[in-house]
Every structure is written in C-alpha cells, then in structure tokens.
Design a protein around this motif. Sequence first.
Motif, PDB file in Angstrom:
ATOM      1  N   GLU A 100      -3.757   7.112   7.765  1.00 44.57           N
ATOM      2  CA  GLU A 100      -3.346   6.633   6.434  1.00 44.57           C
ATOM      3  C   GLU A 100      -3.653   7.858   5.408  1.00 44.57           C
ATOM      4  OE1 GLU A 100      -5.632   4.141   2.909  1.00 44.57           O
ATOM      5  OE2 GLU A 100      -6.348   4.017   5.198  1.00 44.57           O
ATOM      6  N   VAL A 101      -2.917   8.313   4.565  1.00 32.86           N
ATOM      7  CA  VAL A 101      -3.048   9.230   3.579  1.00 32.86           C
ATOM      8  C   VAL A 101      -2.636   8.772   2.161  1.00 32.86           C
ATOM      9  CG1 VAL A 101      -2.824  11.247   5.105  1.00 32.86           C
ATOM     10  CG2 VAL A 101      -0.758  10.132   3.907  1.00 32.86           C
ATOM     11  N   PRO A 102      -3.260   9.366   1.145  1.00 28.93           N
ATOM     12  CA  PRO A 102      -3.013   8.855  -0.340  1.00 28.93           C
ATOM     13  C   PRO A 102      -1.951   9.887  -0.803  1.00 28.93           C
ATOM     14  CG  PRO A 102      -4.890  10.260  -0.240  1.00 28.93           C
ATOM     15  CD  PRO A 102      -4.491  10.201   1.130  1.00 28.93           C
ATOM     16  N   PHE A 103      -1.203   9.350  -1.670  1.00 33.18           N
ATOM     17  CA  PHE A 103       0.211  10.101  -2.346  1.00 33.18           C
ATOM     18  C   PHE A 103      -0.018   9.795  -3.785  1.00 33.18           C
ATOM     19  CE2 PHE A 103       4.710  10.398  -3.531  1.00 33.18           C
ATOM     20  CZ  PHE A 103       4.781  11.796  -3.591  1.00 33.18           C
ATOM     21  N   ASP A 891      -1.830  -2.613   6.990  1.00 33.70           N
ATOM     22  CA  ASP A 891      -1.733  -1.569   7.611  1.00 33.70           C
ATOM     23  C   ASP A 891      -3.047  -0.236   7.191  1.00 33.70           C
ATOM     24  OD1 ASP A 891       0.298  -2.490   8.667  1.00 33.70           O
ATOM     25  OD2 ASP A 891       1.791  -1.168   8.077  1.00 33.70           O
ATOM     26  N   THR A 892      -3.498  -0.319   6.039  1.00 30.89           N
ATOM     27  CA  THR A 892      -4.367   0.520   5.564  1.00 30.89           C
ATOM     28  C   THR A 892      -5.876  -0.070   5.064  1.00 30.89           C
ATOM     29  OG1 THR A 892      -3.951   0.662   3.245  1.00 30.89           O
ATOM     30  CG2 THR A 892      -2.667   2.058   5.159  1.00 30.89           C
ATOM     31  N   ASP A 893      -6.737   0.742   5.020  1.00 29.58           N
ATOM     32  CA  ASP A 893      -8.033   0.123   4.348  1.00 29.58           C
ATOM     33  C   ASP A 893      -7.573  -0.295   2.928  1.00 29.58           C
ATOM     34  OD1 ASP A 893      -9.756   0.233   6.511  1.00 29.58           O
ATOM     35  OD2 ASP A 893      -9.993   2.457   6.143  1.00 29.58           O
ATOM     36  N   VAL A 894      -7.020   0.593   2.414  1.00 23.47           N
ATOM     37  CA  VAL A 894      -6.665   0.177   0.790  1.00 23.47           C
ATOM     38  C   VAL A 894      -5.928  -1.171   0.656  1.00 23.47           C
ATOM     39  CG1 VAL A 894      -5.371   1.119  -1.295  1.00 23.47           C
ATOM     40  CG2 VAL A 894      -6.707   2.762   0.074  1.00 23.47           C
ATOM     41  N   GLU A 895      -5.123  -1.426   1.561  1.00 25.10           N
ATOM     42  CA  GLU A 895      -4.327  -2.921   1.549  1.00 25.10           C
ATOM     43  C   GLU A 895      -5.383  -3.652   1.706  1.00 25.10           C
ATOM     44  OE1 GLU A 895       0.190  -1.597   2.797  1.00 25.10           O
ATOM     45  OE2 GLU A 895      -0.992  -2.694   4.267  1.00 25.10           O
ATOM     46  N   LEU A 896      -6.395  -3.621   2.524  1.00 26.18           N
ATOM     47  CA  LEU A 896      -7.280  -4.687   2.874  1.00 26.18           C
ATOM     48  C   LEU A 896      -8.053  -4.714   1.640  1.00 26.18           C
ATOM     49  CD1 LEU A 896      -8.567  -3.769   6.395  1.00 26.18           C
ATOM     50  CD2 LEU A 896      -7.562  -5.827   5.769  1.00 26.18           C
TER      51      LEU A 896
END
Length: 915
Positions: A100-103, A891-896
């Motif tokens: 997972e990466v931020p953009f 799919d990512t911690d941010v989505e959780l």
Amino acid sequence: MKRFNSETGSCIVKPGRAREKLLHKITSSLSSHDCATWFGPQVWTRQCVVPFPLCSLKRLPFSVRVLLESAVRNCDGFLVKKEDVESILNWKQTQAQTVEVPFRPSRVILQDFTGVPAVVDFAAMRDAVTQLGGDPEKINPVCPADLVIDHSIQVDFNRKTDSLQKNQDLEFDRNKERFQFLKWGSKAFRNMRIIPPGSGIVHQVNLEYLARVVFNQDGLYYPDSLVGTDSHTTMIDGLGVLGWGVGGIEAEAVMLGQPISMVLPQVVGYKLYGTPNKFITSTDIVLTVTKHLRQVGVVGKFVEFFGPGVSQLSIADRATIANMCPEYGATAAFFPVDDVSVNYLEQTGRDAEKLAYITKYLKAVAMFRDYNDVSQDPDFTQVVEMDLSAVVPCCSGPKRPQDRIAVSDMKSDFDSCLAAKQGFKGFAVAPESHHASEPFQFNGADYSLSHGSVVIAAITSCTNTSNPSVMLGAGLLAKKAVEAGLSVKPYIKTSLSPGSGVVTYYLKESGVMDYLFKLGFEVVGYGCMTCIGNSGPLPEPVVEAITKGDLVAAGILSGNRNFEGRVHPNTRANYLASPPLVIAYAIAGTVRIDFDTEPIAVNAQGKEVFLRDIWPTREEIQAVEREFVIPSMFKEVYEKIEKVNERWNALSAPSDKLYPWDPKSTYIKSPPFFTGLTMALEPPRSITDAYVLLNLGDSVTTDHISPAGNIARSSSAARYLTDKGLSPRDFNSYGSRRGNDAVMARGTFANIRLFNKFLNKQAPRTLHLPSGETMDVFDAAERYQQAGSHLVILAGKEYGSGSSRDWAAKGPFLLGIKAVLAESYERIHRSNLVGMGVIPLEYLPGVTAETLGLTGRERYSVVVPELLEPRMLVDVKLDTGKSFQVRMRFDTDVELTYFLNGGILNYMIRKMSGK
C-alpha cells in the motif's frame, strides 16, 4: 530555512547551509544511480530525508516515477512516510507484494453529474461539522478542483438550424436550480473553478485547456497529475499527465487534502510498432487495443505504452486509446511526454514560456520520453505487443465496449446475435422472426424497420470528438457522400455533439460542416450527450414500430459506452464506431450490411455507391488537419470559455457559507448520510440473517445499479416526483437529479435491462422473499428496512463495471444493503462501496454461487471481527447450515479506517471537527 506551502503540501527551501546539507544527503545517496537531478534545486520534503537503497531510477516505468515524485515531495512522516518512498523506489520488487502506498495528485477534475453530489456532500459536511462544534470553513478544497458542466444537455432537437440553441435553452431551463447550486459552490468554496455549460466535454476541455503537464507553483516545479469523478479521466494520460477516475466520495477526500491510498500497481508495457494502413482510424486502433488488453487481463494495473509505433500517433490518437482505459479495466493508460506532446501543447495555444519550462523540467528529472530510443525502455511487469499494420476497420457491440467486431463481419455477427440466447452477444429472437419488418409512416412518407435498422446515429462523446483526424474524416466522408447523391433517412435520429468549440471552428473553416448538416449531423450541443444516455426522444412512429414488431433496433455512436439500456431504451443493439463509420451506417440505415460486397446505398440516378468510393484516406485527412487545425483557434475559444455563457453569467446564487436548503426542491436535498453522527466510533457490526435483495450475474454495470438516463413513468422515482406535483415532461434524467437522495435511492437498480435471477428476466424489480411478492427494488428494500432486516446482494464477475458513479454505492447504502458478495469488482466501484461503509465480499478463487449451490433464497450471516486486517478471510453462515469463507475486500489499512468510521466522509467530518 524553509517555509511550508499549504497549497502544494511541500516545502520550498531558501538558500543557506540547511538546504545545501539536505540536498547533499539526498544527492549523495542517488549519485550512483545517475539521477541526482531528480529532486531539482528547490524541493525538500518535510521531516523526510530518505536514505534511498541502491536502485536505478531509469529502470522505473515513467508512470511509477510520477508516483515517486509525489511521494518525495509530500513526504511528511505521517500521511506519506519514508517507507512509502522506499516502496515506490523499489517498485521492481514491491509491485508483486500488494504494498500500500499513498498518492497525492496535483488536482481534481469533476463533471456536473458527479460534481453536483460532491458539492452537495461538501455542503452537508459543513452542516455536520457545525453541529459537532467545528469550523465549517474547514470543509473547503485544499487541492485545486475544476468542474466542467457538460453532462446535462440532451438531444431534444436535431436536424434543424436552431437545434443547438433550443437544446441549450432547454438544458438551462431544466437545470437552473442545479446550476444555481453549482454557482453557489464556486463562490462558497475556495480553490474550485467552474467551467459553465456549453463549453465542451470535460475530458476534451481538460486536454486542450486545463492540463498543466508541469505545475509551476511560485518557482516550484512538479508534474501535473489528477484524479477525476469520471471513469474516462484517463484520457489525459495520452498527454503524459497521470490521471484516473475515482468515486466522487474518494475525490472529495482528495480535495480536502487526503492522499489516495492505493496498492502499488503492476505496470504492463504495451509495445506498439508497425504502420497503420491508410484506411484505419484511431477508433479502430483503440477498439483493437481494448479487446486485446481485456484478453491479457490488466484490471487494477497501469498500462504504459512504448515502442516506435507510439511516435506515429498524434496526441489525439493517444488520448483516444487512453480514454478507453476503463473498458479494458486498467487503472491508467500512460503515454509519457515526448516531442509530439510538446508540439500538441503549442498547437493548442500554450505559450512559449510554459513549453520551455515543461520541457526543461521533464528532461531534468528523467521523465521526457523518446519512443525510438530503446535504451529508455524501463522494466515492466509484463510486455505485450501490437502491430499497427494488422489493425482493420472495426466496431464494438452490441452491448459491451470490449466486444470488437471487424466491419467486414458486422452483418454475420449481428445475425448470429439475433439467434443466440439472451446475453452480451445474444437477443434470443426466434428464427422465423429474423427477417420480420414493421411498416410505419413518418412525415407523410412510408418506411419500414427490421432487426438491425439504425434509428440513432450520433457523433458524440469525448472518445473521438477530441480527435481532429476522425472528425475531419467524418466531414470529408460526408462531403463525398453528398456529392455522390447519398442521404440519411429522415426518421434516423442523427446528431453531432463536439467536445469543444474548437471542433466546430475547424469543421467550418475546412468547409465540411455544410455537408455534415446536409446528412443530418448538425451541432446539437457541446457536452456528453448520447453516450451518457442523453439521446433524447425518438420519433413516436419509430418507437411504435419497434415496440409493435419487438425489433432489435440499433444505435451507432462514436462513444465509449454501449451497455444495455444506456443509450436509449428502444435501441437494444448499440455499436461503438468511428465518426466516419457512424455516418456510413446512418446512410446504409442498417448494421446488417457487408460494406465489402454490398453498396452503401443507391443514389437517385440508380448508381450503386460503395463505402470504398467515399472513404477518405489518412493522407487526405492529415493534409486538411495540417491546414486548418491551428493554435489561434484554441486561443480564441478558450480565452472566453469561462465568460461566454450569458445565462450563466446572469445567474444569481446564494452567498451564505452554509447552503440554505430548500425543502421544496426536487433537485437539491440535504442527504441523510450524516444524521446522528457523533465524534465517538462504534464497533463494527456483524451481518445477521440478511436477505438477498437481488441475485445478479456477471458484468453488472453502474448503469444497471444507478441509471443516468430517463426516469421511466412507471418507476418508484416517477411516483415520488408525481407526488411532488411534477408532470412527466419535468422529470428530467436520473443524472440531473443526483443532488436529491430521495430520487436516487428510488432509482437504484431501476434500469429496465437489469437481469435478476430471482425473476429470470430483465426488469427493475425483485422478489420480496418473506411474502413472495414481486415489486420494484426500492419498494422491496423499504419493506425489508421497516422489518429491521439486513440485506445483501449476490453478484458474479466485474460487479460495478462502467462509469465511476458514486450513487451506485450511495443508493445501495440507502436501501439498507450491508454487503455485496461477488466474484470480482471493478476498481472504482469497490472503492466507492468501501467509502459508504458497504462491505465488498469476494468469493475465493474457483468458488462461485453456482459451485456453492446458492439460490439467493438463503439467509446470510457474516461475523465482522473488531480487529480487522486488510483482505482478511471471514466466514459466511447460511440458515441452511452451510458455511464458507470469503475475502473481505478492504485492501488497505486506510480503507479499514474509513469503514470503521462508517465511510470516508464520516471520517473526514470527525477529522475536521477535532479540536
């Protein structure tokens, strides 16, 4: 010394020892990679000097370099960490590890169908922040946003000299309330620019006018990049600007300063070589690419084009290929900037100073491409190739963009579709009815329709109207057709909706507009029209003939979408084609024709005319393009774009910072998403004994879930509007009413082509399982909610494919749907479901509803644990005693984090309301 730039999220370093020391740390670690110029002399990242591991920047795909630059520039140790930078820099290893990466894109682009609900959400979020004791003006875009009003105009009038003015007047009358609301938004929110109606299609305006390619923020240079609330935002990738479509909900978070959380993508290298033959259009190339990449499988991946064939393609050609990216399922379809890109910027009126710093910057940071230099070819996850010389003229259809058909096979393919069982390539017409015809009268003359008769022919959509070669090709074909004595039958609904005023300019200057008009293709509006379902009404005698004969009538359009029920409810077969082919099939009057062996028509003198007799060559088209598509046209059109619409200029709007909601409005309504929201989080709730609201198959599109076209008079939404005192002529479309949740909830799953396994037929209805009654989907959901029952949906592959429609997630949320269980999801729609707090569940590989023997009549329970992890497995238990595991597609911690907050907007409200 340094000063923080709040708008760009970066730090601009002033001269001094601090800068020299920091730059030394960065460049010394990069010197062995020959890429010390990457950062430039002015860029530093706050709290984040990254000790890069040994790696060659020049082996990274160009698209990944954009992600890397953004991560470096925005690295703050919190939203973007040094580990994120390292993950992107080590792409060759990490791209296969679901990292997972931020953009943080440089800007956001919106169109009005998706823009109105976004601004409605912003207005409601201001109310919610106020109620929680926060500052409402914190709800304000910090990332620049452009909104182009282009989806509201419909083809109500055509084949008349005043069609354009009448359609624009009607557009304004129908949508005045929406436009007033958007004008309020342009005043109430900083950093938001509105391009008024009548200016063009969002993606073409983006390409010709809004694109920066390189930002210059007070001397700080960085790549242009964006996300947009329209699937075809990817069109800008053709100019070397990395961009893709996201849900409106996710775009709102970006506008509020949040990065996009994404899985570092694999990158498929698509090598183009060879030379297209002289009769091939860019549309033929893109439909061939679309089918090929569908077969390769690029869902969720970047596609990056390279090879000597790219240098032969104009920016308009590249943009056409990039535009169709959602149809082959990739996230982005990237063409790095080269000399052709810079020439295009010059052609479209960008000034010399911009061209100079764009070129200098991109070369300095190793992001300028020479497609003929194989030493610049980066590493890719996978490489596939296409020989341009092998491309043949083609169309796609009759129900999906990826179903390419060679023009030479159109007649036989349509005949086989008539006979085939109901499906993407079948209509289940009885053999004895294949040659049925239905007579009718139109304007006092006798005609007849049969299966395959063309009743809509539209040169429309951003896919092709941005491309001078295919538009001029259509004009030259029209000229030759008229000179050969050919015409289009008057009952066929013909239209031309250019993507910008520049198109009309060069069609007139080159002398082909008069010939287009003679065939019925006069300008009817500037915007996304037939392709989005704004095709307007067909003549009543035509509709009666189609209905009486139960005919599979055809639409032919130069668009990018042809899903069932999208173009028009009376055209069951719809084909995507180049603008010249749209005219050709309109003249022929049917898709059941073999242009190689059959004449396109017989003129008044009895002479047979074949398509090859009137088809212009690439050389003819290019000669006209060189002469008539010039920079002064673009400058003249775009210098006045924001002021040219007098009705928009005169429009009054409220000046309050909080929007004064009108309870009587049927267009703009405060949504219930934040009702009862508190600062405290509740633990996640499990799904208990849920009923299945709908049992669906493969490729259920967002058009099936949340239609954008006409509101049927028998629908739940129509009954609601009738109760509000409106007559059917005032219903407008679902797309135009996206600012009203009451309409949109009733329009959810209201597409007449929705196939529900409970009913075993196409209908916007379902089975209310406790009672056994068949009813409209909204009515069934309402009854379930009144009983306190949880709801789920069963689906197959590619659930939510098509447009990036946030109401396809908001609508199910309002219907009380807690989860969707599918074999696979379209990327944007899955993200939208997460953004609304709806759980996307996915069968494990090799498992389907069929292999499990699911009927949809079971009741489903899913235990949602308090400690959640990305992509974790959970148990589904049925009331039959059966149980099985599925993957929870967070799919990512941010989505959780978003899910635990009840959705991304709830998360943003709590964040903005914090003391």
